[in-house]
Write a protein that holds these residues in place. Structure first.
Motif, PDB file in Angstrom:
ATOM      1  N   THR A 154     -77.650  34.439 103.773  1.00 20.29           N
ATOM      2  CA  THR A 154     -77.874  34.349 105.205  1.00 20.29           C
ATOM      3  C   THR A 154     -79.218  34.932 105.638  1.00 20.29           C
ATOM      4  N   LEU A 312     -76.554  32.646 112.812  1.00 21.30           N
ATOM      5  CA  LEU A 312     -75.502  33.516 112.305  1.00 21.30           C
ATOM      6  C   LEU A 312     -75.742  34.947 112.771  1.00 21.30           C
ATOM      7  N   LEU A 317     -70.814  38.208 106.400  1.00 21.71           N
ATOM      8  CA  LEU A 317     -69.849  37.246 106.916  1.00 21.71           C
ATOM      9  C   LEU A 317     -68.563  37.239 106.105  1.00 21.71           C
ATOM     10  N   GLN A 328     -66.061  29.784 113.602  1.00 17.72           N
ATOM     11  CA  GLN A 328     -66.026  31.217 113.883  1.00 17.72           C
ATOM     12  C   GLN A 328     -67.405  31.771 114.232  1.00 17.72           C
ATOM     13  N   TYR A 329     -68.414  31.293 113.505  1.00 18.41           N
ATOM     14  CA  TYR A 329     -69.757  31.851 113.673  1.00 18.41           C
ATOM     15  C   TYR A 329     -70.690  30.972 114.510  1.00 18.41           C
TER      16      TYR A 329
END
Length: 346
Positions: A154, A312, A317, A328-329
């Motif tokens: 990420t 993000l 995560l 969700q993100y």
């Protein structure tokens, strides 16, 4: 051969029983969902094979992940130009640097987390500082796997953006992956390219898109919102734009596959048009990626516009199935459309 259920699977993820493996792997390690779109198998591997037909300087190296970076296609076609370095990313990058010094154009593949985290210093000292033409092509960028923080890269764009001499790419789809692979083979310096592997969607083909290194290109026009996106988030922005159009909200999509060097001229020119809400969208942490690169460009060029980020969060995560994690993100189409409506109503 290492796969998603090998010892590279993080310990906190329970190993599925044999009967579960197909479904779980599909849900947790698939590149991305591509419902309603045609797909092309292994575009990177096939582009590299095609390049190698006329260029004997092209070689492929991997850190025990040829099948999971589509380099196995090249290995089958050119076994004498394929090098299996084992689970040793530092060795992989050092060997690629050595081959570049001898006149080869090495394509080194692994997972994005292993290149950006484990091999960082070797890339800096052996490749980037020497400005060698090593092409680092990495699968599972951002949230394209549900295997948790050990496999979710990420922050890779932020890491690679900070490295002098490094060109950084985040292609959208199979069409662009093919074109970008050919383009970076001709680039004289080092490149880090994110890779969507396996069956990759064809998103940009219908728009007649042509990749150009260092260039951002408008995919569709719009008067209310300007999405500036990279990677598969361009696909999501196109889908969100179509959904928002039904509610009378007109959205443009500017695709920026080259994160570094950023096409500041095009981005600033488009952002300055007509008072649109500017929304960056990326499959990366909100810290240090496309969004902050664009924000910096706008500030430096004194382009003052309403600005928001789809990205993000700055945290490690969860593990799980990708569709659920994307919802969700905030990377799903539904999440993007809802947030844009909220921002326009602020």
């Amino acid at each position: 051969m290492i796969g998603p259920n090998s010892r590279r699977t993080p310990a906190h993820i329970a190993r599925p029983r044999p009967a579960e493996r197909g479904a779980r792997t599909s849900a947790m390690i698939a590149s991305l969902d591509a419902e309603g779109r045609d797909t092309i198998a292994a575009p990177f591997g096939h582009a590299l094979v095609d390049l190698a037909k006329t260029r004997d300087d092209i070689v492929g190296l991997t850190a025990d992940l040829s099948k999971y970076t589509d380099l196995h296609v090249f290995a089958q076609a050119y076994p004498d130009r394929f090098y299996q370095m084992g689970m040793a990313e530092a060795l992989l990058m050092s060997a690629a640097a050595g081959m570049a010094r001898e006149g080869f154009t090495p394509f080194a593949t692994t997972y994005a987390v292993f290149a950006s985290r484990r091999a960082y210093d070797f890339i800096v000292m052996a490749i980037a500082e020497e400005n060698l033409p090593v092409k680092i092509v990495c699968a599972l960028p951002g949230l394209t796997t549900g295997y948790g923080p050990s496999h979710q890269a990420t922050e890779d764009l932020a890491i690679m953006r900070g490295m002098p001499n490094m060109t950084v790419l985040d292609p959208c789809d199979a069409v662009e992956t093919d074109q970008a692979t050919r383009a970076i083979a001709d680039h004289p310096g080092p490149v880090y390219m994110r890779l969507l592997r396996g069956k990759v969607p064809d998103v940009l083909g219908e728009y007649g898109y042509r990749f150009e290194l260092g260039r951002a290109k408008e995919i569709r026009g719009g008067s209310d919102v300007l999405f500036i996106s990279s990677g598969f988030m361009t696909m999501r922005c196109l889908d969100a734009a179509a959904a928002l159009e039904k509610d009378g909200i007109s959205c443009a999509v500017l695709h920026s596959p080259t994160i570094k060097p950023l096409d500041e001229a095009t981005i600033c020119a488009e952002a300055a048009k007509g008072g649109r809400l500017v929304v960056t969208a990326e499959n990366h942490s909100i810290t240090g990626g496309l969004g902050e690169a664009v924000a910096g460009a706008l500030a430096r060029n004194q382009v003052h516009v309403p600005f928001r980020q789809v990205a993000l969060p700055d945290e490690f995560l969860d593990a799980g199935a990708l569709p659920s994690l994307h919802e969700q993100y905030g990377l799903s189409v539904a999440s993007i459309t809802a947030r844009v409506k909220d921002w326009l109503n602020d």
